[in-house]
Design a protein around this motif. Sequence first.
Motif, PDB file in Angstrom:
ATOM      1  N   ALA A  17       0.833  -1.210   0.000  1.00 13.96           N
ATOM      2  CA  ALA A  17       0.000   0.000   0.000  1.00 13.96           C
ATOM      3  C   ALA A  17       0.867   1.260   0.000  1.00 13.96           C
ATOM      4  O   ALA A  17       0.576   2.240  -0.696  1.00 13.96           O
ATOM      5  CB  ALA A  17      -0.931  -0.011   1.204  1.00 13.96           C
ATOM      6  N   ILE A  18       1.941   1.239   0.782  1.00 11.65           N
ATOM      7  CA  ILE A  18       2.838   2.407   0.832  1.00 11.65           C
ATOM      8  C   ILE A  18       3.525   2.603  -0.509  1.00 11.65           C
ATOM      9  O   ILE A  18       3.601   3.727  -1.029  1.00 11.65           O
ATOM     10  CB  ILE A  18       3.874   2.233   1.962  1.00 11.65           C
ATOM     11  CG1 ILE A  18       3.176   2.241   3.324  1.00 11.65           C
ATOM     12  CG2 ILE A  18       4.925   3.347   1.903  1.00 11.65           C
ATOM     13  CD1 ILE A  18       4.097   1.886   4.476  1.00 11.65           C
ATOM     14  N   LEU A  19       4.015   1.523  -1.104  1.00  8.17           N
ATOM     15  CA  LEU A  19       4.726   1.627  -2.368  1.00  8.17           C
ATOM     16  C   LEU A  19       3.814   2.113  -3.494  1.00  8.17           C
ATOM     17  O   LEU A  19       4.234   2.851  -4.388  1.00  8.17           O
ATOM     18  CB  LEU A  19       5.351   0.280  -2.744  1.00  8.17           C
ATOM     19  CG  LEU A  19       6.441  -0.240  -1.792  1.00  8.17           C
ATOM     20  CD1 LEU A  19       6.908  -1.629  -2.211  1.00  8.17           C
ATOM     21  CD2 LEU A  19       7.611   0.713  -1.742  1.00  8.17           C
ATOM     22  N   LEU A  29      10.814   4.010   2.068  1.00  7.66           N
ATOM     23  CA  LEU A  29      10.696   2.579   2.347  1.00  7.66           C
ATOM     24  C   LEU A  29      11.574   1.766   1.401  1.00  7.66           C
ATOM     25  O   LEU A  29      12.293   0.856   1.836  1.00  7.66           O
ATOM     26  CB  LEU A  29       9.236   2.138   2.211  1.00  7.66           C
ATOM     27  CG  LEU A  29       8.961   0.644   2.411  1.00  7.66           C
ATOM     28  CD1 LEU A  29       9.419   0.169   3.787  1.00  7.66           C
ATOM     29  CD2 LEU A  29       7.475   0.328   2.207  1.00  7.66           C
ATOM     30  N   VAL A  30      11.545   2.109   0.097  1.00  7.64           N
ATOM     31  CA  VAL A  30      12.381   1.394  -0.869  1.00  7.64           C
ATOM     32  C   VAL A  30      13.860   1.564  -0.527  1.00  7.64           C
ATOM     33  O   VAL A  30      14.647   0.617  -0.596  1.00  7.64           O
ATOM     34  CB  VAL A  30      12.109   1.891  -2.302  1.00  7.64           C
ATOM     35  CG1 VAL A  30      13.131   1.303  -3.278  1.00  7.64           C
ATOM     36  CG2 VAL A  30      10.704   1.502  -2.733  1.00  7.64           C
ATOM     37  N   ALA A  31      14.248   2.788  -0.125  1.00  3.92           N
ATOM     38  CA  ALA A  31      15.646   3.049   0.219  1.00  3.92           C
ATOM     39  C   ALA A  31      16.107   2.191   1.391  1.00  3.92           C
ATOM     40  O   ALA A  31      17.209   1.633   1.370  1.00  3.92           O
ATOM     41  CB  ALA A  31      15.835   4.528   0.547  1.00  3.92           C
ATOM     42  N   VAL A  32      15.264   2.071   2.410  1.00  6.49           N
ATOM     43  CA  VAL A  32      15.630   1.274   3.588  1.00  6.49           C
ATOM     44  C   VAL A  32      15.635  -0.214   3.241  1.00  6.49           C
ATOM     45  O   VAL A  32      16.527  -0.960   3.664  1.00  6.49           O
ATOM     46  CB  VAL A  32      14.674   1.570   4.760  1.00  6.49           C
ATOM     47  CG1 VAL A  32      14.957   0.636   5.940  1.00  6.49           C
ATOM     48  CG2 VAL A  32      14.818   3.027   5.204  1.00  6.49           C
ATOM     49  N   GLN A  33      14.642  -0.664   2.462  1.00  4.20           N
ATOM     50  CA  GLN A  33      14.611  -2.077   2.068  1.00  4.20           C
ATOM     51  C   GLN A  33      15.840  -2.455   1.244  1.00  4.20           C
ATOM     52  O   GLN A  33      16.386  -3.551   1.401  1.00  4.20           O
ATOM     53  CB  GLN A  33      13.342  -2.360   1.261  1.00  4.20           C
ATOM     54  CG  GLN A  33      12.063  -2.393   2.091  1.00  4.20           C
ATOM     55  CD  GLN A  33      10.841  -2.671   1.235  1.00  4.20           C
ATOM     56  OE1 GLN A  33      10.671  -2.110   0.155  1.00  4.20           O
ATOM     57  NE2 GLN A  33       9.976  -3.549   1.715  1.00  4.20           N
ATOM     58  N   ALA A  34      16.293  -1.558   0.379  1.00 12.57           N
ATOM     59  CA  ALA A  34      17.453  -1.855  -0.466  1.00 12.57           C
ATOM     60  C   ALA A  34      18.721  -1.999   0.351  1.00 12.57           C
ATOM     61  O   ALA A  34      19.638  -2.732  -0.033  1.00 12.57           O
ATOM     62  CB  ALA A  34      17.625  -0.747  -1.501  1.00 12.57           C
ATOM     63  N   ARG A  35      18.791  -1.298   1.480  1.00 11.11           N
ATOM     64  CA  ARG A  35      20.004  -1.288   2.307  1.00 11.11           C
ATOM     65  C   ARG A  35      19.909  -2.217   3.506  1.00 11.11           C
ATOM     66  O   ARG A  35      20.936  -2.602   4.068  1.00 11.11           O
ATOM     67  CB  ARG A  35      20.295   0.146   2.772  1.00 11.11           C
ATOM     68  CG  ARG A  35      20.688   1.068   1.628  1.00 11.11           C
ATOM     69  CD  ARG A  35      20.541   2.533   2.002  1.00 11.11           C
ATOM     70  NE  ARG A  35      21.024   3.416   0.936  1.00 11.11           N
ATOM     71  CZ  ARG A  35      20.339   3.715  -0.152  1.00 11.11           C
ATOM     72  NH1 ARG A  35      19.114   3.230  -0.310  1.00 11.11           N
ATOM     73  NH2 ARG A  35      20.850   4.518  -1.070  1.00 11.11           N
ATOM     74  N   GLY A  36      18.719  -2.541   3.946  1.00 13.80           N
ATOM     75  CA  GLY A  36      18.540  -3.410   5.111  1.00 13.80           C
ATOM     76  C   GLY A  36      18.662  -2.638   6.403  1.00 13.80           C
ATOM     77  O   GLY A  36      17.697  -2.455   7.129  1.00 13.80           O
ATOM     78  N   ILE A  37      19.866  -2.197   6.701  1.00 13.83           N
ATOM     79  CA  ILE A  37      20.139  -1.382   7.887  1.00 13.83           C
ATOM     80  C   ILE A  37      20.780  -0.082   7.419  1.00 13.83           C
ATOM     81  O   ILE A  37      21.746  -0.103   6.659  1.00 13.83           O
ATOM     82  CB  ILE A  37      21.080  -2.118   8.863  1.00 13.83           C
ATOM     83  CG1 ILE A  37      20.371  -3.341   9.462  1.00 13.83           C
ATOM     84  CG2 ILE A  37      21.550  -1.184   9.970  1.00 13.83           C
ATOM     85  CD1 ILE A  37      21.246  -4.173  10.372  1.00 13.83           C
ATOM     86  N   VAL A  38      20.225   1.051   7.874  1.00  8.25           N
ATOM     87  CA  VAL A  38      20.700   2.364   7.450  1.00  8.25           C
ATOM     88  C   VAL A  38      21.138   3.165   8.674  1.00  8.25           C
ATOM     89  O   VAL A  38      20.290   3.504   9.518  1.00  8.25           O
ATOM     90  CB  VAL A  38      19.606   3.154   6.706  1.00  8.25           C
ATOM     91  CG1 VAL A  38      20.153   4.491   6.197  1.00  8.25           C
ATOM     92  CG2 VAL A  38      19.038   2.335   5.557  1.00  8.25           C
ATOM     93  N   LEU A 185      21.515  -2.260  -9.016  1.00  4.55           N
ATOM     94  CA  LEU A 185      20.605  -1.178  -8.627  1.00  4.55           C
ATOM     95  C   LEU A 185      19.377  -1.212  -9.531  1.00  4.55           C
ATOM     96  O   LEU A 185      19.470  -1.061 -10.753  1.00  4.55           O
ATOM     97  CB  LEU A 185      21.306   0.175  -8.757  1.00  4.55           C
ATOM     98  CG  LEU A 185      20.485   1.365  -8.256  1.00  4.55           C
ATOM     99  CD1 LEU A 185      20.554   1.441  -6.741  1.00  4.55           C
ATOM    100  CD2 LEU A 185      20.971   2.660  -8.878  1.00  4.55           C
ATOM    101  N   SER A 186      18.210  -1.405  -8.925  1.00  2.00           N
ATOM    102  CA  SER A 186      16.962  -1.428  -9.686  1.00  2.00           C
ATOM    103  C   SER A 186      16.456  -0.015  -9.913  1.00  2.00           C
ATOM    104  O   SER A 186      16.895   0.935  -9.260  1.00  2.00           O
ATOM    105  CB  SER A 186      15.901  -2.229  -8.935  1.00  2.00           C
ATOM    106  OG  SER A 186      15.533  -1.544  -7.735  1.00  2.00           O
ATOM    107  N   LEU A 187      15.513   0.131 -10.825  1.00  2.69           N
ATOM    108  CA  LEU A 187      14.922   1.441 -11.076  1.00  2.69           C
ATOM    109  C   LEU A 187      14.207   1.945  -9.829  1.00  2.69           C
ATOM    110  O   LEU A 187      14.288   3.136  -9.504  1.00  2.69           O
ATOM    111  CB  LEU A 187      13.941   1.362 -12.249  1.00  2.69           C
ATOM    112  CG  LEU A 187      13.204   2.665 -12.603  1.00  2.69           C
ATOM    113  CD1 LEU A 187      14.180   3.784 -12.905  1.00  2.69           C
ATOM    114  CD2 LEU A 187      12.254   2.430 -13.775  1.00  2.69           C
ATOM    115  N   ALA A 188      13.543   1.048  -9.111  1.00  4.11           N
ATOM    116  CA  ALA A 188      12.854   1.455  -7.890  1.00  4.11           C
ATOM    117  C   ALA A 188      13.835   2.024  -6.864  1.00  4.11           C
ATOM    118  O   ALA A 188      13.556   3.028  -6.203  1.00  4.11           O
ATOM    119  CB  ALA A 188      12.094   0.268  -7.291  1.00  4.11           C
ATOM    120  N   SER A 189      15.007   1.394  -6.749  1.00  5.12           N
ATOM    121  CA  SER A 189      16.003   1.868  -5.781  1.00  5.12           C
ATOM    122  C   SER A 189      16.644   3.180  -6.219  1.00  5.12           C
ATOM    123  O   SER A 189      17.188   3.916  -5.396  1.00  5.12           O
ATOM    124  CB  SER A 189      17.090   0.810  -5.583  1.00  5.12           C
ATOM    125  OG  SER A 189      16.550  -0.364  -5.019  1.00  5.12           O
ATOM    126  N   ALA A 190      16.590   3.471  -7.525  1.00  9.82           N
ATOM    127  CA  ALA A 190      17.163   4.717  -8.037  1.00  9.82           C
ATOM    128  C   ALA A 190      16.191   5.886  -7.946  1.00  9.82           C
ATOM    129  O   ALA A 190      16.595   7.038  -8.146  1.00  9.82           O
ATOM    130  CB  ALA A 190      17.602   4.523  -9.486  1.00  9.82           C
TER     131      ALA A 190
END
Length: 489
Positions: A17-19, A29-38, A185-190
């Motif tokens: 829903a957020i995405l 959310l995508v940024a944190v998911q891509a990195r795991g721990i920020v 790096l996916s488009l979503a993460s960019a």
Amino acid sequence: MEKDFRSPYYWDRLFAAILASNSAYARALVAVQARGIVPITHFSAACGAPIAQKKHISAGTVLERMVAAGVLERVEVPGIGECVMTGRLSERVEHMSPDAAAKFRARLIAEGILLDSVKEWLRRLGMASFNKVKVRGVAADLPMVGTYAWDLTAPSYLGPLSGWGKDGVLKPGLIACDVLLAGSLSLASAEAFLYKVDALKALKKLGRTLFIYVSEYFSAEAFQELRSAGILPATPETLFGKDVAAGFRELNKVLVEAAVRSVSPDRFDMLFSSLGKLEGAVGNMRGSLFELLVAEVTRRDHPALVELNKICRGKEGARAEVDVWLVIPNREAHFIECKGHAPGSSIDDEEIEQWLNKRILTVRQHIDQFLDPKPTKLVFELWYTGALSSEALTRIERTRDANRKKFEIKLVGAEEIRAKVRALNDASLLKTFEQHFLPPQYTVPHHLASGFVENMTSDDESERARRQSDFGAIVRDSRAIVRDFGAES
């Protein structure tokens, strides 16, 4: 439904829903998911929201609201500091396997080396003002271009970027760079990076800016979108060559594997050989690779499971990290703190205070709460290649004397480490230690190598003066050695 709260189904539906909202919260959310721990100091750059800008939700507000909603969590991670992660991951972080935790740590170390290398690359090419390059890591001094935070920023007087103002003064252009070493790096993460770039283009008074995104690889869609937006997509290989790119991949593998098993010393040499070409890389790697070397020596000395970067939980939410953890059931336990500094460089007294006052206490509380059967003997060890001040040595001695019946404190200095490595009869391991941590021609004075004089007290002024004199001599004599290491003393 209430029964689904915080279940896998709940997290899947909530995140979807957020995405789907394509909002500032979705980008975060995508940024944190891509990195795991920020790490908290990295969040502002990663999330894609401005620090402050009219008609935009700020990065601080995005984090505050997502934490309040339970989507994100702020967690103190020993050895890293306060970090941001998804609520879903936070439920599993305490039970995370050693190799999974090592992956996050390896990424941060590699990115730190990469950013320092990009900084030197820009300076040496004359693309950036030499003393004005900023790199992420300090919350009070974020690298900024416009209203947004980045991983690296710098003013530039290159012809295509700079220009003359109406007052006849040359105005610099700008460089803004983000990095993410987490595979392709996916488009979503960019999207967060692309959003920052688009938002800055709307600021009329901002100078011309060169935008750089560095990743291990790029998906075809991400690469095309970045290029179309006038952004320079780069990889470690395109910047520094195949050998360095292979070094980054090997660094990640070695740090992850060493968390659970023995690693060949030859692989340490490969890392220093490939990444040592980068300015500042040796200094950044030394601490982490010293832990691996200590773990390797400990594994061969003791027939028990050795763990790296073990997280311990004390009372009232206290946490501490043990660099090298060794527990022999029904016998003894060794908890090793590692300080792999350049020869002659000093170890900060505050680091010793933290070890004595916080980490040892938290580890003991963890043992009382979670270890069964409990070891009959606790040994807290400090392995180090730098120099301890007389004040730190006195503080250690006092703590040891006050707790002799509870636990033992043992200092293992540089020469004692060398002796332990030699005793293993492993030429490759000895070569690694002497080539990258303590050269064979460098000799540490005996009383500093072995830790401290047994009967030293705070009133022994002559002993204190002797230590200070020897320490000063070490610092002076080590300058040439430190230059050879490629790291600052």
